[in-house]
Design an enzyme around this catalytic site. Structure first.
Site, PDB file in Angstrom:
ATOM      1  N   ARG A  68       0.889  -1.160   0.009  1.00 11.29           N
ATOM      2  CA  ARG A  68       0.060  -0.010  -0.140  1.00 11.29           C
ATOM      3  C   ARG A  68       0.827   1.355  -0.011  1.00 11.29           C
ATOM      4  O   ARG A  68       0.342   2.248  -0.654  1.00 11.29           O
ATOM      5  CB  ARG A  68      -0.764   0.153   1.228  1.00 11.29           C
ATOM      6  CG  ARG A  68      -2.342  -1.287   1.003  1.00 11.29           C
ATOM      7  CD  ARG A  68      -3.077  -0.969   2.116  1.00 11.29           C
ATOM      8  NE  ARG A  68      -3.725   0.428   2.304  1.00 11.29           N
ATOM      9  CZ  ARG A  68      -4.335   0.479   3.507  1.00 11.29           C
ATOM     10  NH1 ARG A  68      -4.474  -0.678   4.285  1.00 11.29           N
ATOM     11  NH2 ARG A  68      -4.827   1.418   3.815  1.00 11.29           N
ATOM     12  N   HIS A 117      -6.171   8.199  11.935  1.00 16.46           N
ATOM     13  CA  HIS A 117      -5.825   6.845  11.675  1.00 16.46           C
ATOM     14  C   HIS A 117      -4.457   6.749  11.447  1.00 16.46           C
ATOM     15  O   HIS A 117      -3.898   5.626  11.040  1.00 16.46           O
ATOM     16  CB  HIS A 117      -6.823   6.286  10.605  1.00 16.46           C
ATOM     17  CG  HIS A 117      -8.115   5.912  10.995  1.00 16.46           C
ATOM     18  ND1 HIS A 117      -9.244   5.990  10.062  1.00 16.46           N
ATOM     19  CD2 HIS A 117      -8.719   6.266  12.221  1.00 16.46           C
ATOM     20  CE1 HIS A 117     -10.367   5.883  10.712  1.00 16.46           C
ATOM     21  NE2 HIS A 117     -10.234   5.965  11.845  1.00 16.46           N
ATOM     22  N   GLY A 185     -16.094  12.176   0.584  1.00 18.74           N
ATOM     23  CA  GLY A 185     -15.722  10.754   0.273  1.00 18.74           C
ATOM     24  C   GLY A 185     -15.314   9.718   1.370  1.00 18.74           C
ATOM     25  O   GLY A 185     -14.245   8.989   1.470  1.00 18.74           O
TER      26      GLY A 185
HETATM   27  P1  OAD Z   1     -14.835   3.901   2.463  1.00 21.38           P
HETATM   28  O1  OAD Z   1     -14.352   2.738   1.284  1.00 21.38           O
HETATM   29  O2  OAD Z   1     -15.552   3.163   3.615  1.00 21.38           O
HETATM   30  O3  OAD Z   1     -15.623   4.604   1.981  1.00 21.38           O
HETATM   31  C1  OAD Z   1     -15.390   5.559   0.836  1.00 21.38           C
HETATM   32  C2  OAD Z   1     -16.407   6.610   0.289  1.00 21.38           C
HETATM   33  O4  OAD Z   1     -15.868   7.205  -0.809  1.00 21.38           O
HETATM   34  C3  OAD Z   1     -17.703   5.835   0.010  1.00 21.38           C
HETATM   35  O5  OAD Z   1     -18.783   6.502   0.530  1.00 21.38           O
HETATM   36  C4  OAD Z   1     -17.658   6.196  -1.677  1.00 21.38           C
HETATM   37  O6  OAD Z   1     -18.946   6.523  -1.960  1.00 21.38           O
HETATM   38  C5  OAD Z   1     -16.974   7.424  -1.695  1.00 21.38           C
HETATM   39  N1  OAD Z   1     -16.121   7.857  -2.890  1.00 21.38           N
HETATM   40  C6  OAD Z   1     -15.551   7.073  -3.778  1.00 21.38           C
HETATM   41  N2  OAD Z   1     -15.056   7.721  -4.807  1.00 21.38           N
HETATM   42  C7  OAD Z   1     -15.281   8.996  -4.640  1.00 21.38           C
HETATM   43  C8  OAD Z   1     -15.111  10.097  -5.283  1.00 21.38           C
HETATM   44  N3  OAD Z   1     -14.466  10.193  -6.421  1.00 21.38           N
HETATM   45  N4  OAD Z   1     -15.543  11.415  -4.867  1.00 21.38           N
HETATM   46  C9  OAD Z   1     -16.297  11.253  -3.920  1.00 21.38           C
HETATM   47  N5  OAD Z   1     -16.780  10.281  -3.109  1.00 21.38           N
HETATM   48  C10 OAD Z   1     -16.050   8.913  -3.460  1.00 21.38           C
HETATM   49  O7  OAD Z   1     -13.584   4.691   3.068  1.00 21.38           O
HETATM   50  P2  OAD Z   1     -13.595   5.434   4.475  1.00 21.38           P
HETATM   51  O8  OAD Z   1     -14.705   6.031   4.882  1.00 21.38           O
HETATM   52  O9  OAD Z   1     -12.291   6.558   4.329  1.00 21.38           O
HETATM   53  O10 OAD Z   1      -9.861   2.545   8.704  1.00 21.38           O
HETATM   54  O11 OAD Z   1     -13.207   4.044   5.487  1.00 21.38           O
HETATM   55  C11 OAD Z   1     -13.263   4.551   6.951  1.00 21.38           C
HETATM   56  C12 OAD Z   1     -12.113   3.862   7.528  1.00 21.38           C
HETATM   57  O12 OAD Z   1     -12.312   2.341   7.238  1.00 21.38           O
HETATM   58  C13 OAD Z   1     -10.776   3.910   7.117  1.00 21.38           C
HETATM   59  O13 OAD Z   1      -9.961   5.042   7.628  1.00 21.38           O
HETATM   60  C14 OAD Z   1     -10.187   2.592   7.437  1.00 21.38           C
HETATM   61  C15 OAD Z   1     -11.157   1.585   7.189  1.00 21.38           C
HETATM   62  O14 OAD Z   1     -11.015   0.618   7.713  1.00 21.38           O
HETATM   63  C16 OAD Z   1      -8.617   2.314   9.337  1.00 21.38           C
HETATM   64  O15 OAD Z   1      -7.718   2.019   8.737  1.00 21.38           O
HETATM   65  C17 OAD Z   1      -8.670   2.339  10.790  1.00 21.38           C
END
Ligand code: OAD
Ligand code: ZN
Length: 251
Positions: A68, A117, A185
């Site tokens: 990564r 994180h 996002g």
């Molecule tokens: P997710 O993968 O859960 O969510 C990503 C979000 O981005 C989704 O709601 C998509 O719809 C949206 N998305 C994708 N492409 C986009 C774009 N071009 N513009 C706008 N939105 C877009 O990721 P996180 O919410 O960051 O934790 O996940 C939260 C945590 O879960 C992370 O920090 C990680 C993971 O397990 C740890 O590592 C502790």
């Protein structure tokens, strides 16, 4: 066109927070976690992203993070990250609160960042605490500390671990006083990070969600902008520049 009410919010807002998740880096080519193409659709977090998994199989977990790290180093900040750099000067107070570990906000040039994180470019030895930050770490293929032979782990928050206190307190304080929070996002399902927009909502600040899909947060958001992070953040920054210059709505 941004909604009229949102334009008024932008005109008045002096304290702002951008709360970001993996979706802001999707346009840089970094995979997100959830959804059909997300990392967690192919890999199991419980085998990779927690401390027990690391102790069970340090080589596997370390190699996954090395991979990564390689992906993030090969990628570059996108216009959404760049827009947030510009935003710093368009409010009296501005902070990025990110769940991302990819270091892209820093590489874009943002200064005030709370990394909830952790950051994949920081590592430390479980044996002696020595730090291995940035490029120097990849030199060691065994993922052990040259000083004591201990295991080196990434300085990131795994499932079941506490968030770094100082970063969390900064984020909470910013949410408590924010006139507006841009939620960009993130699926808004990982706690306690996902509480922050609720805090803004509770104290009367405006919540502006930018996401290609609906999330559990959509129903409390004052504005939900459905589309790519870069598109809306660039538009918001342009609007802010126009408003700050004209000063039409300023008190
Ligand atoms: P997710 O993968 O859960 O969510 C990503 C979000 O981005 C989704 O709601 C998509 O719809 C949206 N998305 C994708 N492409 C986009 C774009 N071009 N513009 C706008 N939105 C877009 O990721 P996180 O919410 O960051 O934790 O996940 C939260 C945590 O879960 C992370 O920090 C990680 C993971 O397990 C740890 O590592 C502790
Ligand atoms: Zn050591």
């Amino acid at each position: 066109m941004l909604p009229e009410g949102l334009q008024r919010t932008l005109a008045r807002a002096r304290k702002a927070v951008a709360f970001t998740g993996a979706g802001i880096s999707a346009e840089s080519g970094i995979p997100t976690f959830r959804g059909d193409d997300g990392l967690w659709s192919k890999l199991r977090p419980e085998e990779l992203a927690n401390f027990d998994a690391f102790l069970r199989n340090p080589q596997l977990v370390s190699e996954w993070y090395a991979h990564r790290r390689h992906v993030t180093r090969e990628s570059r900040p996108n216009p959404a990250h760049d827009a947030l750099v510009e935003m710093e000067d368009l409010f009296d107070k501005f902070i990025i609160v990110t769940q991302n570990i990819d270091n892209l906000h820093r590489r874009a040039g943002s200064k005030n960042i709370a990394e909830l994180h952790g950051n994949i470019e920081r590592n430390y030895c479980l044996g002696c605490g020595a730090r291995y930050d940035g490029e120097e770490f990849e030199d060691n293929p065994t993922f052990t500390c040259p000083k004591c032979g201990g295991l080196i782990r990434p300085d990131i928050v795994w499932f079941g671990e506490m968030l770094p206190t100082e970063e969390w307190e900064k984020a909470e304080a910013a949410a408590e006083e924010a006139d507006v929070m841009f939620v960009v996002g993130t699926s808004a399902v990982v706690y306690p990070a996902a509480e922050l927009p609720m805090t803004v909502n509770r104290q009367g600040g405006k919540v502006v969600e930018i996401n290609i899909e609906e999330t559990p947060l959509t129903r409390i958001a004052d504005y939900s902008l459905r589309g790519q992070a870069s598109v809306f953040l660039v538009e918001i920054v342009e609007k802010l520049k126009e408003l700050r210059k004209v000063g039409k709505y300023t008190e």
